[in-house]
Design an enzyme around this catalytic site. Structure first.
Site, PDB file in Angstrom:
ATOM      1  N   GLU A 159       3.283   4.918  -2.868  1.00 28.65           N
ATOM      2  CA  GLU A 159       4.547   4.732  -2.509  1.00 28.65           C
ATOM      3  C   GLU A 159       4.642   6.152  -2.626  1.00 28.65           C
ATOM      4  OE1 GLU A 159       7.851   2.860  -3.038  1.00 28.65           O
ATOM      5  OE2 GLU A 159       7.324   0.822  -4.183  1.00 28.65           O
ATOM      6  N   SER A 218      10.161   3.791  -8.241  1.00 30.83           N
ATOM      7  CA  SER A 218       8.912   2.989  -7.950  1.00 30.83           C
ATOM      8  C   SER A 218       7.784   3.985  -7.773  1.00 30.83           C
ATOM      9  CB  SER A 218       8.789   1.526  -7.608  1.00 30.83           C
ATOM     10  OG  SER A 218       9.455   1.352  -8.025  1.00 30.83           O
ATOM     11  N   ARG A 270       6.901  -3.005   2.272  1.00 28.79           N
ATOM     12  CA  ARG A 270       7.110  -0.911   2.517  1.00 28.79           C
ATOM     13  C   ARG A 270       5.910  -0.400   4.005  1.00 28.79           C
ATOM     14  NH1 ARG A 270       9.640  -3.040  -0.292  1.00 28.79           N
ATOM     15  NH2 ARG A 270       9.940  -2.000  -2.656  1.00 28.79           N
TER      16      ARG A 270
END
Length: 310
Positions: free
Chosen positions: A305, A235, A185
């Site tokens: 995130e 998410s 990420r």
């Protein structure tokens, strides 16, 4: 609601006219809630959507010369826009400039605004394998590189060969994927100030039926396990090393926890959803509550995130 600096009003209007003359789509007083997957956020004075990669550099030059603040927005699937809006130009790199080509060498080139799902379908049509894991991931190809999007054991870095970007000095540069600092990420684009304009990926030939079966399988898993029926940003938290965020949140009995219209999904605790009428502040407050509760009970600090637009 955002209070627009009166001294900037004429500058915003001037940029809107010049961007339109370049061929860009321009919207005035645009609701950010219409451009984010959480369906929250106030207005921005103007939103500009380039319709071709070639418009990006001249558009950025116009804006930089004006001195007006701006931000880049993709498909809005991993961001949270403030309820009070943004007193900035929003450059949306999305469907308006979606372009995909397949070279003789089997390399796919696509604009940053191309939806990842569109790229996956293009790969299927050409019997090219390697992107099946990404089918159903929302967002654009540029956003996928920015976040190094991944799922089910696959990541964009596995198939990416080159990235073309515009530097803060407005130079167009193409770099090999190895220089993009791609990890879980993460990419160099989170800190280097460059704007992704195009990407190249290398896939491999395979049986079309096998590719489709894999894509359908991954999509069915998402539909079965994830609360796709509600607005969210996917998410909410990164996977902490050695743990799963959803499992930790469920362990802390937070499934179904609500603040305002924001809720920890009862279907998958790793998702914060807009159950109905949520504000961005509701979502941020719930994210903060989850972080504090999980850290207190397990000792693990969850890292979001979701990117909050400022």
């Amino acid at each position: 609601m955002t209070v627009i600096n009166i001294n900037n009003a004429n500058l915003f209007s001037d940029i809107a006219n010049k961007a339109s003359a370049l061929g860009c789509r321009v919207s005035v007083n645009e609701a950010l809630s219409s451009h984010t997957s959480f369906k929250t956020g106030g207005i921005c004075p103007i939103m500009i959507e380039p319709t071709a990669v070639s418009q990006l550099s001249p558009l950025l030059l116009l804006i930089k010369d004006s001195g007006l603040p701006y931000i880049i927005l993709g498909n809005g699937t991993n961001v949270l826009a403030p309820d009070e809006g943004l007193d900035k130009i929003v450059i949306k790199i999305g469907d308006a400039m979606a372009q995909i080509t397949l070279g003789d060498d089997g390399v796919i080139t696509c604009s940053a605004g191309t939806k990842l799902v569109t790229l996956c379908k293009f790969a299927l049509e050409n019997s090219l394998s390697g992107l099946e894991f990404a089918y159903g991931i929302p967002g654009t190809c540029g956003g996928a590189v920015y976040m190094n999007a991944g799922a089910y054991g696959g990541e964009i870095k596995d198939v990416l060969t080159h990235v073309t970007h515009i530097t803060p000095e407005l130079e167009t540069v193409t770099i090999p994927a190895s220089e993009a600092d791609l990890s879980y990420r993460h990419s160099a684009y989170k800190t280097n100030g460059c704007i992704i304009s195009e990407i190249k990926i290398q896939l491999k030939k395979a049986d079309k039926a096998d590719i489709k079966n894999a894509m359908d399988d991954f999509l069915n898993r998402r539909k079965t396990k994830q609360p796709l029926e509600y607005p969210s940003a996917g998410s909410t938290f990164k996977r902490p090393e050695g743990y799963f965020a959803g499992a930790l949140i469920e362990q802390c009995s937070l499934k179904g926890k609500s603040i305002g219209g924001a809720q920890v999904s009862e279907k998958h605790a790793g998702f914060v959803i807009n159950k109905g009428g949520a504000t961005s502040d509701d979502i941020l407050e719930l994210i903060d509550f989850i972080q504090k509760t999980v850290e207190t009970q397990t000792g693990v600090l969850l890292e979001p995130e979701v990117i909050v637009l400022r």
